[in-house]
Design an enzyme around this catalytic site. Sequence first.
Site, PDB file in Angstrom:
ATOM      1  N   PHE A 284       0.896  -1.167   0.000  1.00 35.46           N
ATOM      2  CA  PHE A 284       0.000   0.000   0.000  1.00 35.46           C
ATOM      3  C   PHE A 284       0.930   1.211   0.000  1.00 35.46           C
ATOM      4  O   PHE A 284       1.406   1.641   1.048  1.00 35.46           O
ATOM      5  CB  PHE A 284      -0.897   0.007   1.235  1.00 35.46           C
ATOM      6  CG  PHE A 284      -2.031  -0.974   1.173  1.00 35.46           C
ATOM      7  CD1 PHE A 284      -3.331  -0.552   0.938  1.00 35.46           C
ATOM      8  CD2 PHE A 284      -1.801  -2.326   1.347  1.00 35.46           C
ATOM      9  CE1 PHE A 284      -4.380  -1.456   0.883  1.00 35.46           C
ATOM     10  CE2 PHE A 284      -2.839  -3.248   1.298  1.00 35.46           C
ATOM     11  CZ  PHE A 284      -4.132  -2.813   1.053  1.00 35.46           C
ATOM     12  N   ASP A 285       1.187   1.733  -1.186  1.00 36.61           N
ATOM     13  CA  ASP A 285       2.298   2.664  -1.327  1.00 36.61           C
ATOM     14  C   ASP A 285       2.031   4.028  -0.703  1.00 36.61           C
ATOM     15  O   ASP A 285       2.955   4.815  -0.529  1.00 36.61           O
ATOM     16  CB  ASP A 285       2.660   2.802  -2.798  1.00 36.61           C
ATOM     17  CG  ASP A 285       3.242   1.505  -3.353  1.00 36.61           C
ATOM     18  OD1 ASP A 285       4.053   0.892  -2.656  1.00 36.61           O
ATOM     19  OD2 ASP A 285       2.870   1.101  -4.465  1.00 36.61           O
TER      20      ASP A 285
ATOM     21  N   GLY B 118       3.892   6.147   3.749  1.00 32.83           N
ATOM     22  CA  GLY B 118       3.818   7.584   3.612  1.00 32.83           C
ATOM     23  C   GLY B 118       4.676   8.000   2.445  1.00 32.83           C
ATOM     24  O   GLY B 118       5.899   7.995   2.496  1.00 32.83           O
TER      25      GLY B 118
ATOM     26  N   TYR C 246       9.876   0.835  -8.173  1.00 29.47           N
ATOM     27  CA  TYR C 246       8.863   1.469  -9.020  1.00 29.47           C
ATOM     28  C   TYR C 246       8.860   2.983  -8.879  1.00 29.47           C
ATOM     29  O   TYR C 246       9.140   3.531  -7.804  1.00 29.47           O
ATOM     30  CB  TYR C 246       7.466   0.954  -8.660  1.00 29.47           C
ATOM     31  CG  TYR C 246       6.923  -0.077  -9.625  1.00 29.47           C
ATOM     32  CD1 TYR C 246       6.674   0.236 -10.951  1.00 29.47           C
ATOM     33  CD2 TYR C 246       6.646  -1.366  -9.199  1.00 29.47           C
ATOM     34  CE1 TYR C 246       6.178  -0.715 -11.831  1.00 29.47           C
ATOM     35  CE2 TYR C 246       6.148  -2.330 -10.068  1.00 29.47           C
ATOM     36  CZ  TYR C 246       5.914  -1.981 -11.391  1.00 29.47           C
ATOM     37  OH  TYR C 246       5.432  -2.921 -12.261  1.00 29.47           O
TER      38      TYR C 246
ATOM     39  N   HIS D 295       1.015  -8.848 -11.413  1.00 27.36           N
ATOM     40  CA  HIS D 295       0.535  -8.053 -10.291  1.00 27.36           C
ATOM     41  C   HIS D 295      -0.448  -6.998 -10.802  1.00 27.36           C
ATOM     42  O   HIS D 295      -0.653  -6.852 -12.005  1.00 27.36           O
ATOM     43  CB  HIS D 295       1.705  -7.383  -9.569  1.00 27.36           C
ATOM     44  CG  HIS D 295       2.534  -6.493 -10.441  1.00 27.36           C
ATOM     45  ND1 HIS D 295       3.443  -6.978 -11.360  1.00 27.36           N
ATOM     46  CD2 HIS D 295       2.579  -5.142 -10.568  1.00 27.36           C
ATOM     47  CE1 HIS D 295       4.024  -5.974 -11.990  1.00 27.36           C
ATOM     48  NE2 HIS D 295       3.505  -4.847 -11.541  1.00 27.36           N
TER      49      HIS D 295
ATOM     50  N   HIS E 275      -1.807  -2.781 -10.121  1.00 25.62           N
ATOM     51  CA  HIS E 275      -1.668  -1.480  -9.470  1.00 25.62           C
ATOM     52  C   HIS E 275      -3.082  -0.893  -9.426  1.00 25.62           C
ATOM     53  O   HIS E 275      -3.656  -0.592 -10.483  1.00 25.62           O
ATOM     54  CB  HIS E 275      -0.785  -0.522 -10.262  1.00 25.62           C
ATOM     55  CG  HIS E 275       0.567  -1.071 -10.633  1.00 25.62           C
ATOM     56  ND1 HIS E 275       1.730  -0.646 -10.043  1.00 25.62           N
ATOM     57  CD2 HIS E 275       0.936  -1.990 -11.565  1.00 25.62           C
ATOM     58  CE1 HIS E 275       2.758  -1.290 -10.580  1.00 25.62           C
ATOM     59  NE2 HIS E 275       2.303  -2.115 -11.511  1.00 25.62           N
TER      60      HIS E 275
ATOM     61  N   ASP F 279     -23.668  16.892   1.166  1.00 30.01           N
ATOM     62  CA  ASP F 279     -22.231  17.111   0.999  1.00 30.01           C
ATOM     63  C   ASP F 279     -21.597  15.741   0.799  1.00 30.01           C
ATOM     64  O   ASP F 279     -21.400  14.983   1.753  1.00 30.01           O
ATOM     65  CB  ASP F 279     -21.662  17.803   2.235  1.00 30.01           C
ATOM     66  CG  ASP F 279     -20.215  18.234   2.057  1.00 30.01           C
ATOM     67  OD1 ASP F 279     -19.652  17.983   0.973  1.00 30.01           O
ATOM     68  OD2 ASP F 279     -19.654  18.822   3.005  1.00 30.01           O
TER      69      ASP F 279
END
Length: 671
Positions: free
Chosen positions: A322-323, A328, A407, A457, A459, A608
Amino acid sequence: MTAIPHPLSDLSVDESNRARDVVLGLHPGTVIDFRAIYLLEPNKQDVLRFLELEHNGKVNRDTLRPPRLAQVKYDVIGGSEAAQYHESVVDVATSKRVKHTIVGPESHASLSIYEFERVLACVQKSPVFQEKIKSIELPEGFEVVLEPWPYGGPDEADGGTRFFQTLCFGRDMRSGNPDSNFYAYPLPFIPIVDARKMELVRIDQPATGGKGDALSGITNKKQVLDHCRSAEYVPELLPGGTRKDVKPLTVLQPEGPSFTVSDANLIEWQKWRFRVTFNPREGAVLHDIRYDGRDVLYRLSLSDMTVPYADPRAPFHRKQAFDFGDGGLGNCVNNLTLGCDCLGVIKYFDGILARPDGSAEVTKNVICLHEQDNGINWKHTNWRTGRAVVSRRRELVVQFIITLANYEYIFAFKFDQAAGITLEARATGIVSVVNIDEGKSAPWGNVVNPGTLAQNHQHIFCVRIDPAVDGHNNTLVQEQSMPVAMDPATNPNGNLYEVQSTAIKTSSGLDADPFNNRVFKVQNFAKRNPVSGKPVGYKITTPPTQLLLAAPNSIQSNRALFARHHLWITKHQDDELYAGGRYTLQSRHEIGGVADAAARKDNVENEDIVLWSVFGLTHNPRVEDWPVMPVETMQVHITPTDFFSGNPAIDVPPTTDSGSKLANGECCKPV
């Protein structure tokens, strides 16, 4: 006179350091490892009251502003107890902590660069690892390179231990070039480190077989890299060098750019107006986006992404990054290069990150702002007179780039002169590879270089869109174009089709359907187009790409529920920003993400609302992706629909480029 910061502006160095000092003062006698310090955006309603005054020119130094809040994420280390992860909110104006949470061991803080450095040092000095390396024979002139990775989705047996894994490669040192491509020489060892104890707990040794072989077991030769081959990408190491027939192509803006930047982060370009900030979780974030004085979006950002791998062999079943949430992305953001990453007359924006001691560190040039030409905007030729009128499509681009080990991801927000916004994600860099035995192939990947298997894989990205289409009470409408049966009275020739519109009433996940031309429009039912009579709106075009392929009950799927639908709609809640949840590192389930937000089944009609656009790339690698893959480009389009009374770009002046020349004569003869 000191400038008063805008509510939608990043923390300054002084504000960040003030927040650090408050936290240090609240934890005497302990060691604090800081992970992140950045702005906690004010409550939306407080900001809207301020923006209404600002847009009407009524803001002055005495105008009431929302509090300036810093969110501080840190580890407290001291005494006999294990380190604890804390999150505090500090009012930097009053130097008071206004919120404090000790995060339980069931959730893991995002990783930090200094933590990675400790993991590497732990593996390098481990006698167990040194002995394991002796079980193979490296070619002469090679050394071992370690690359830290998140552990992925843990197995039940792993418990709550904070693990990291390290991928191993060989690097050919004979060239003397530190940029020699070590990814061409993958080693079948994955050391696992307990990050809390900083101990090497085991070394996984994945199988190196292929089709028809067992999913576990050692089959590699002792000379495991002998069948691998060099694959360089830096220009000076390319065997044939670079092309010699590429002539300069220069972007010139002799009168400067058409955009202006004021008040540190306020960008104005022709009829567009918005603000940009940077934070280490989302990267560039755009705020208060307006066109010709009308509200379009309140906030726009990349919310999350996940990269699950399809190799079924242990430990690759865990391989899923989870890039944004794991590490972060601010720790991986590029310092953009003048004249290379961005062209033309460029404005750069810096970011601020926190060092391990909490002191603010300015990271230079993390966002670039520039204009670019993107072909024809509109054109018509009057065939009777022969006159052609053509307008070029100029775009304003806000761009940032991150490098996550192998990557690269290039993210760009593109504004055009016809009031459209395109969010673009480009994937490039080096595909993640593992060792494969000589002469073998595998159904879960492709051999891109001898001895080098690039695993299949995906993305999958998620963009968070907080719309404000002529106001903040909006409705999402699903529109489809459907065939109509032949009928003697209403459709005698069978050529009629029907446009069906359905308002989405409750928070939910929705899917694209290109066969029915399903589109989604954000409409303001209180405002009508004076020409069509329809509600003013903006269309969200999410590409109908493949969603998550992992089995529904798998850990890969359960920790990325956001990747199960192309579009989500939820009711706005302050600080609900992350599609995959607040804590993705070593998660087994998506908790507090968009799926939980949608499950509230809130009323979202004339409310909203927030939209979450999910799209991605199923990447089954090809040889042409090696050694560095050409960019794969994906786009989300946000375009006006019955928002204006005509083409908003009709007033863009026709131009000719004085630098354009005919390709003839001396300029085109071979050198």
